[in-house]
Design an enzyme around this catalytic site. Structure first.
Site, PDB file in Angstrom:
ATOM      1  N   ASP A   1       0.817  -1.223   0.000  1.00  0.00           N
ATOM      2  CA  ASP A   1       0.000   0.000   0.000  1.00  0.00           C
ATOM      3  C   ASP A   1       0.849   1.271   0.000  1.00  0.00           C
ATOM      4  O   ASP A   1       0.459   2.287   0.567  1.00  0.00           O
ATOM      5  CB  ASP A   1      -0.961   0.025   1.207  1.00  0.00           C
ATOM      6  CG  ASP A   1      -1.702  -1.284   1.360  1.00  0.00           C
ATOM      7  OD1 ASP A   1      -2.314  -1.711   0.376  1.00  0.00           O
ATOM      8  OD2 ASP A   1      -1.658  -1.885   2.460  1.00  0.00           O
TER       9      ASP A   1
ATOM     10  N   LYS B   1       2.146   2.345  -5.022  1.00  0.00           N
ATOM     11  CA  LYS B   1       2.854   1.873  -6.226  1.00  0.00           C
ATOM     12  C   LYS B   1       2.075   2.206  -7.497  1.00  0.00           C
ATOM     13  O   LYS B   1       2.656   2.483  -8.533  1.00  0.00           O
ATOM     14  CB  LYS B   1       3.056   0.344  -6.164  1.00  0.00           C
ATOM     15  CG  LYS B   1       3.963  -0.095  -5.037  1.00  0.00           C
ATOM     16  CD  LYS B   1       4.100  -1.599  -4.991  1.00  0.00           C
ATOM     17  CE  LYS B   1       2.828  -2.311  -4.563  1.00  0.00           C
ATOM     18  NZ  LYS B   1       2.419  -2.079  -3.175  1.00  0.00           N
TER      19      LYS B   1
ATOM     20  N   GLY C   1      -4.388  -3.898  -4.465  1.00  0.00           N
ATOM     21  CA  GLY C   1      -5.366  -2.849  -4.716  1.00  0.00           C
ATOM     22  C   GLY C   1      -4.630  -1.570  -4.999  1.00  0.00           C
ATOM     23  O   GLY C   1      -3.816  -1.135  -4.206  1.00  0.00           O
ATOM     24  N   HIS C   2      -4.853  -1.044  -6.164  1.00  0.00           N
ATOM     25  CA  HIS C   2      -4.199   0.216  -6.509  1.00  0.00           C
ATOM     26  C   HIS C   2      -5.255   1.281  -6.691  1.00  0.00           C
ATOM     27  O   HIS C   2      -6.290   1.027  -7.290  1.00  0.00           O
ATOM     28  CB  HIS C   2      -3.472   0.106  -7.845  1.00  0.00           C
ATOM     29  CG  HIS C   2      -2.331  -0.837  -7.831  1.00  0.00           C
ATOM     30  ND1 HIS C   2      -1.423  -0.909  -6.814  1.00  0.00           N
ATOM     31  CD2 HIS C   2      -1.937  -1.744  -8.751  1.00  0.00           C
ATOM     32  CE1 HIS C   2      -0.532  -1.831  -7.101  1.00  0.00           C
ATOM     33  NE2 HIS C   2      -0.811  -2.355  -8.263  1.00  0.00           N
TER      34      HIS C   2
ATOM     35  N   GLN D   1       1.790  -6.045  -3.553  1.00  0.00           N
ATOM     36  CA  GLN D   1       2.278  -6.234  -2.180  1.00  0.00           C
ATOM     37  C   GLN D   1       3.706  -5.652  -2.040  1.00  0.00           C
ATOM     38  O   GLN D   1       3.997  -4.688  -2.715  1.00  0.00           O
ATOM     39  CB  GLN D   1       2.225  -7.702  -1.746  1.00  0.00           C
ATOM     40  CG  GLN D   1       0.812  -8.252  -1.632  1.00  0.00           C
ATOM     41  CD  GLN D   1       0.342  -8.895  -2.913  1.00  0.00           C
ATOM     42  OE1 GLN D   1       1.115  -9.524  -3.626  1.00  0.00           O
ATOM     43  NE2 GLN D   1      -0.917  -8.752  -3.215  1.00  0.00           N
TER      44      GLN D   1
HETATM   45  P1  GDP Z   1      -0.572   0.654  -3.847  1.00  0.00           P
HETATM   46  O1  GDP Z   1      -1.297  -0.647  -3.770  1.00  0.00           O
HETATM   47  O2  GDP Z   1       0.854   0.527  -3.427  1.00  0.00           O
HETATM   48  O3  GDP Z   1      -0.727   1.334  -5.166  1.00  0.00           O
HETATM   49  O4  GDP Z   1      -1.221   1.609  -2.778  1.00  0.00           O
HETATM   50  P2  GDP Z   1      -2.755   1.990  -2.524  1.00  0.00           P
HETATM   51  O5  GDP Z   1      -3.364   2.427  -3.803  1.00  0.00           O
HETATM   52  O6  GDP Z   1      -3.431   0.971  -1.728  1.00  0.00           O
HETATM   53  O7  GDP Z   1      -2.577   3.207  -1.544  1.00  0.00           O
HETATM   54  C1  GDP Z   1      -2.086   4.376  -1.904  1.00  0.00           C
HETATM   55  C2  GDP Z   1      -3.106   5.448  -1.581  1.00  0.00           C
HETATM   56  O8  GDP Z   1      -2.429   6.638  -1.340  1.00  0.00           O
HETATM   57  C3  GDP Z   1      -4.048   5.756  -2.732  1.00  0.00           C
HETATM   58  O9  GDP Z   1      -5.285   6.149  -2.213  1.00  0.00           O
HETATM   59  C4  GDP Z   1      -3.359   6.896  -3.439  1.00  0.00           C
HETATM   60  O10 GDP Z   1      -4.242   7.735  -4.165  1.00  0.00           O
HETATM   61  C5  GDP Z   1      -2.750   7.619  -2.294  1.00  0.00           C
HETATM   62  N1  GDP Z   1      -1.486   8.303  -2.576  1.00  0.00           N
HETATM   63  C6  GDP Z   1      -0.482   7.886  -3.389  1.00  0.00           C
HETATM   64  N2  GDP Z   1       0.557   8.752  -3.305  1.00  0.00           N
HETATM   65  C7  GDP Z   1       0.194   9.707  -2.418  1.00  0.00           C
HETATM   66  C8  GDP Z   1       0.856  10.863  -1.879  1.00  0.00           C
HETATM   67  O11 GDP Z   1       1.984  11.172  -2.204  1.00  0.00           O
HETATM   68  N3  GDP Z   1       0.154  11.577  -0.939  1.00  0.00           N
HETATM   69  C9  GDP Z   1      -1.105  11.270  -0.533  1.00  0.00           C
HETATM   70  N4  GDP Z   1      -1.687  12.017   0.396  1.00  0.00           N
HETATM   71  N5  GDP Z   1      -1.744  10.181  -1.016  1.00  0.00           N
HETATM   72  C10 GDP Z   1      -1.105   9.422  -1.942  1.00  0.00           C
END
Ligand code: GDP
Length: 447
Positions: free
Chosen positions: A13, A16, A40-41, A244
């Site tokens: 999370d 990515k 989940g992205h 992950q």
């Molecule tokens: P992933 O699975 O690694 O892609 O991560 P997730 O999508 O589960 O979680 C990332 C969350 O953080 C999402 O809701 C993104 O929109 C948000 N996000 C990503 N980069 C940033 C950032 O630099 N700042 C903030 N505040 N939110 C971010």
């Protein structure tokens, strides 16, 4: 830079999806190489939010191939649901390719996952209960059903029967338990529980349904390894997108509180079908703090109010499950381990904006074992990790709102010092910084 791997550097999370979306700008293909719909992205583009569980984040780029590699386990029902959702949102999916060799998550995998976690009770792993572990187990047992099997009804039927056979006992027990519960709840009367099979496990219906899935997925099914080679061999970039993260790796993470695949950079080769020499660059994505979903050791976990503030401000609730994430300070012992494990070239630090106004920022620089020994590296022994306490370096932090920062010079000194400390400690340049969810809310740093 033809082969670029993007991996999570913590417990997942990290954001990515957004970074992949950014780095994919000049790529020919974006390839997922492991995991299933336990990922989940979330990508926010021009204020519009897109959520993906299985389809690689690159789908928003209509000029790029978007590949689900052989290393992914695919629940066809979920994949088709995502395809339908994207179509409704007006996103073209004509560039989606699904490896014919990828394994399928079947209905019995989901049932076994749910039953396994329920049986473990308070010792449960915290899986998403979507059948991913049991599907990988069947793959290793040579009992898996692959995407290509959807295209041949006879083979599909034979393989489903063979896969179900050794599970009969466990599945029968499950079915009995389920019916007992229903009877106790007064939802069912009559027949003895043992006598009625679970309709979800009816072979005939399962085959029919999956043949149907095959028809719908057929236009996307391909020899995806070859597609990856074609891009690499003509000097175009493939982005290999991990789901992950390093500390959840089946071999190198905090076993058994890990995922059932290998999310580290080395696994991109196996899960996509390319060679180690095809990988030119590895990016690690880490949050400016740490979070973890589900059970398992988390040395820098915060139980006090500041942790609550991070969860609230960072919206730390899972994209896939909605579960509240545990939050803590950035753990540089763990991050340095992830850097070496993946031999990272660059780091992207996301969500730095969340830390503004928090006050003093702590980063773990070593652990101490319960016997008092100093641990500079990530302990390989589970019991030591479980009882280790982190020791921190305190950094001043910053108060300014970072949401509008676009250049390094816009970042307050406290933020720059924080990033500098992280980079120096783990020995890898921080090249990208996230200051908000939108793809524009990004600062490139001169490495
Ligand atoms: P992933 O699975 O690694 O892609 O991560 P997730 O999508 O589960 O979680 C990332 C969350 O953080 C999402 O809701 C993104 O929109 C948000 N996000 C990503 N980069 C940033 C950032 O630099 N700042 C903030 N505040 N939110 C971010």
């Amino acid at each position: 830079m033809p082969g670029v791997v993007i991996v999570g550097a913590q417990w997942g999370d990290e954001g990515k999806g957004k970074i992949t979306d950014l780095l994919a700008k000049d790529a020919a293909a974006i390839v997922r190489f492991q995991g299933g719909n336990n990922a989940g992205h979330t990508i926010v583009r021009d204020g519009e939010e897109f959520k993906f569980h299985l389809i690689p984040s690159g789908i928003l780029h209509s000029d790029k191939l978007c590949v689900i590699g052989n290393g992914v386990v695919v629940d066809p029902r979920v994949l088709l649901g995502e395809i339908d959702g994207l179509k409704r949102a007006g996103v073209s999916i004509s560039n989606l390719r699904l490896s014919a060799n990828a394994h399928l998550i079947m209905p019995y995998h989901v049932l076994l996952d749910q039953a396994g976690e329920t049986k473990l009770g308070k010792n449960s792993i915290g899986t998403t209960r979507r059948g991913i572990g049991p599907a990988y187990a069947d793959k290793a047992l040579r009992l898996g059903i692959r995407v290509q099997d959807l295209l041949d009804e006879k083979i599909l039927r034979t393989k489903i029967r063979a896969a179900l056979e050794p599970k009969q006992q466990a599945l029968r027990e499950l079915s009995v338990q389920r019916r007992k519960r229903r009877k106790e709840a007064g939802e069912e009367k009559g027949a003895e529980p043992e006598l009625v099979p679970d309709p979800r496990l009816d072979v005939h219906a399962m085959v029919e349904e999956h043949v149907n899935f095959g028809h719908r997925l057929e236009p996307h099914i391909a020899d995806t390894a070859k597609l990856c080679w074609d891009a690499l061999d003509s000097d175009r970039t493939d982005i290999f997108e991990g789901a992950q993260a390093a500390l959840l790796d089946l071999d190198h993470g905090t076993y058994p509180f890990v995922t059932s695949s290998n999310p580290i950079a080395g696994a991109a080769c196996v899960g996509a079908g390319v060679g180690p020499a095809d990988i030119d660059e590895v990016w690690g994505i880490a949050k400016a703090y740490a979070t973890r979903v589900g059970a398992g050791p988390f040395p820098t976990e915060l139980h006090e109010e500041v942790g609550e503030r991070i969860v609230e401000r960072g919206h730390e609730f899972g994209t896939t499950t909605g579960r509240r994430r545990r939050a803590g300070w950035m753990d540089l012992v763990a991050l340095r381990y992830a850097v070496r494990l993946n031999r990272m070239d660059s780091l992207a630090i996301t969500k730095l904006d969340v830390l503004s106004g928090i006050g003093t920022l702590r980063v773990a620089v070593r652990y101490r074992s319960k016997e008092g020994a100093v641990l500079d590296s990530f302990p390989y022994h589970q019991s030591i990790l479980h009882s280790a306490t982190p020791e921190y370096e305190d950094l001043p932090g910053f108060d300014a709102d970072l949401g509008g920062c676009r250049d390094e010079a816009d970042l307050p000194q406290g933020a720059r010092d924080y990033l500098g400390f992280v980079s120096e400690f783990v020995g890898v340049p921080v090249r990208l910084v996230g200051v908000g969810p939108d793809r524009d809310q990004t600062v490139w740093l001169d490495a």
